[in-house]
Motif scaffolding. Sequence first.
Motif, PDB file in Angstrom:
ATOM      1  N   TYR A 121      28.536   7.740  71.138  1.00 50.42           N
ATOM      2  CA  TYR A 121      27.830   7.626  72.409  1.00 50.42           C
ATOM      3  C   TYR A 121      28.699   6.935  73.461  1.00 50.42           C
ATOM      4  CZ  TYR A 121      24.177   7.217  75.833  1.00 50.42           C
ATOM      5  OH  TYR A 121      23.444   7.351  76.990  1.00 50.42           O
TER       6      TYR A 121
ATOM      7  N   TYR B 183      28.812   5.289  77.316  1.00 52.54           N
ATOM      8  CA  TYR B 183      27.991   4.726  78.391  1.00 52.54           C
ATOM      9  C   TYR B 183      28.594   5.166  79.717  1.00 52.54           C
ATOM     10  CZ  TYR B 183      24.738   1.414  80.495  1.00 52.54           C
ATOM     11  OH  TYR B 183      23.707   0.839  81.199  1.00 52.54           O
TER      12      TYR B 183
ATOM     13  N   ILE C 137      24.416  -2.131  74.528  1.00 50.25           N
ATOM     14  CA  ILE C 137      23.880  -0.845  74.085  1.00 50.25           C
ATOM     15  C   ILE C 137      24.848  -0.143  73.143  1.00 50.25           C
ATOM     16  CG2 ILE C 137      23.287   1.477  74.881  1.00 50.25           C
ATOM     17  CD1 ILE C 137      21.910   0.204  77.259  1.00 50.25           C
TER      18      ILE C 137
ATOM     19  N   TYR D  19      24.654  -1.680  69.726  1.00 47.77           N
ATOM     20  CA  TYR D  19      23.460  -1.253  68.992  1.00 47.77           C
ATOM     21  C   TYR D  19      23.600   0.175  68.480  1.00 47.77           C
ATOM     22  CZ  TYR D  19      21.051  -5.420  70.747  1.00 47.77           C
ATOM     23  OH  TYR D  19      20.685  -6.708  71.025  1.00 47.77           O
ATOM     24  N   THR D  20      24.125   1.073  69.303  1.00 46.45           N
ATOM     25  CA  THR D  20      24.270   2.460  68.862  1.00 46.45           C
ATOM     26  C   THR D  20      25.250   2.565  67.697  1.00 46.45           C
ATOM     27  OG1 THR D  20      25.992   2.873  70.540  1.00 46.45           O
ATOM     28  CG2 THR D  20      23.720   3.407  71.128  1.00 46.45           C
ATOM     29  N   THR D  21      26.288   1.728  67.703  1.00 46.08           N
ATOM     30  CA  THR D  21      27.239   1.723  66.592  1.00 46.08           C
ATOM     31  C   THR D  21      26.578   1.234  65.318  1.00 46.08           C
ATOM     32  OG1 THR D  21      29.098   1.348  68.099  1.00 46.08           O
ATOM     33  CG2 THR D  21      29.438   0.812  65.779  1.00 46.08           C
TER      34      THR D  21
ATOM     35  N   ARG E  47      24.217   3.911  63.977  1.00 41.66           N
ATOM     36  CA  ARG E  47      24.967   5.021  63.368  1.00 41.66           C
ATOM     37  C   ARG E  47      25.498   4.630  62.000  1.00 41.66           C
ATOM     38  NH1 ARG E  47      29.653   8.658  66.329  1.00 41.66           N
ATOM     39  NH2 ARG E  47      30.039  10.064  64.579  1.00 41.66           N
TER      40      ARG E  47
END
Length: 203
Positions: free
Chosen positions: A74, A76, A121, A124-126, A129
Amino acid sequence: MKILIAEDDPIAAKVLCLTLQNLGHEVVVATNGAEAWETFDAEPIRVVVSDWMMPGMDGLELCGRIRNRAQTPYTYFILLTAAQTGNEDYLQAMDAGVDDFLTKPFDRDIIRTRLYVAHRILRYTTEIRQLKDIIPICSYCHKVRSDEQYWERVETYIGARTGSRFSHGACPECFDIQMEEINKFAESYRADLEAPPVRPAAQ
């Protein structure tokens, strides 16, 4: 963080680059959308700050290409806008996949705040995943443990989370193994049928 800038105005690009570097970030500068896309496509960068209006590929098209790139962590995406940008423009940008906005002229404290949100963010996405990549599976029956600590078949686990349906078959290796077992059983059964009956021993 490593940040990719897409800005065709050399003065604005210089100001933004120096501001980001002074905040401790590594900066890669592209002079237009096409150059930014080539840089990103060669090696994805987790944060992109792009001007909206650029010749050729504008910021929204760049954002769309990044969102549609396969197997990409993802990213940003922050869009640079003018002070007179209207609400409809912001909605259009959000629909295109933009995460946040920076208004020219730049404000150092606002940039710092936007990048703090981006860092949080992305972290958190890492983490999410990584958790999704680690799926407990039984090494014997190959069932998968769900979030509710319930062991279920792999196809049930995947189907509940993706909506996918499975058709069952056999790969060539398993097919050969199963056919070999069937042939062995058939030969054993045939041998039993052809064997002479066993007479009881004389008293």
